[in-house]
Design a protein around this motif. Structure first.
Motif, PDB file in Angstrom:
ATOM      1  N   ARG A 169       0.800  -1.297   0.100  1.00  0.00           N
ATOM      2  CA  ARG A 169       0.032  -0.053  -0.017  1.00  0.00           C
ATOM      3  C   ARG A 169       0.889   1.441   0.011  1.00  0.00           C
ATOM      4  N   PRO A 170       1.637   1.355   0.962  1.00  0.00           N
ATOM      5  CA  PRO A 170       2.559   2.506   0.888  1.00  0.00           C
ATOM      6  C   PRO A 170       3.646   2.775  -0.256  1.00  0.00           C
TER       7      PRO A 170
ATOM      8  N   VAL B  82       3.030   1.782  -3.256  1.00  0.00           N
ATOM      9  CA  VAL B  82       2.066   2.114  -4.171  1.00  0.00           C
ATOM     10  C   VAL B  82       1.913   3.647  -4.222  1.00  0.00           C
ATOM     11  N   SER B  83       1.447   4.018  -3.094  1.00  0.00           N
ATOM     12  CA  SER B  83       1.122   5.504  -2.777  1.00  0.00           C
ATOM     13  C   SER B  83       2.352   6.432  -2.980  1.00  0.00           C
ATOM     14  N   LYS B  84       3.308   5.958  -2.630  1.00  0.00           N
ATOM     15  CA  LYS B  84       4.572   6.798  -2.751  1.00  0.00           C
ATOM     16  C   LYS B  84       5.395   6.664  -4.116  1.00  0.00           C
ATOM     17  N   HIS B  85       4.614   5.964  -5.223  1.00  0.00           N
ATOM     18  CA  HIS B  85       5.131   5.900  -6.446  1.00  0.00           C
ATOM     19  C   HIS B  85       6.168   4.947  -6.553  1.00  0.00           C
TER      20      HIS B  85
END
Length: 102
Positions: free
Chosen positions: A51-52, A54-57
Motif C-alpha cells: 500500500r505505501p 504504491v502510494s509513494k509511486h
C-alpha cells in the motif's frame, strides 16, 4: 528534497518486508500471490507493505480484468528502481566494501 522527505523514505524502505518486495519486483512484474509466495509473507503482511509503496509511486499496481479471476500485478516504477539502486549501495556500505571510497 527536504530532510523530512528523506527520513520518510528511509523509514518506508526500512520496514519489514519492503526490501524483499523491491528485490523480487526488480526481477519483473509479479502477481500478488506470486509475490507473497516468493518472499514467504502472508497476504495481509504483503498488502500492508505494498500500500505505501504504491502510494509513494515506488511500485505500480495493475489490475487485469480480462477474464475471471481478476489478477493484480505489481511492478517497480522508475522511482522504485532508483530507490532500490540506493539500497544496493547501502548494502555494500553495510558490508564494509566501500571503505576505499570514503
Amino acid at each position: 528534497m527536504d530532510e523530512k522527505n528523506v527520513i520518510e523514505l528511509l523509514n518506508l524502505v526500512g520496514r519489514q518486508w519492503t526490501l524483499p518486495v523491491l528485490d523480487e519486483l526488480a526481477r519483473g512484474a509479479r502477481s500478488h500471490n506470486d509475490l507473497a509466495r516468493a518472499i514467504d509473507a502472508n497476504h495481509q503482511q504483503l498488502a500492508r507493505v505494498l500500500r505505501p509503496l504504491v502510494s509513494k509511486h515506488l511500485v505500480h499496481r495493475k489490475v487485469h480484468e480480462a477474464s475471471p479471476p481478476i489478477r493484480v500485478y505489481y511492478m517497480l516504477t522508475p522511482r522504485g528502481k532508483a530507490v532500490l539502486a540506493c539500497c544496493c549501495r547501502f548494502r555494500t556500505l553495510a558490508a564494509g566494501e566501500l571503505d576505499d571510497a570514503m
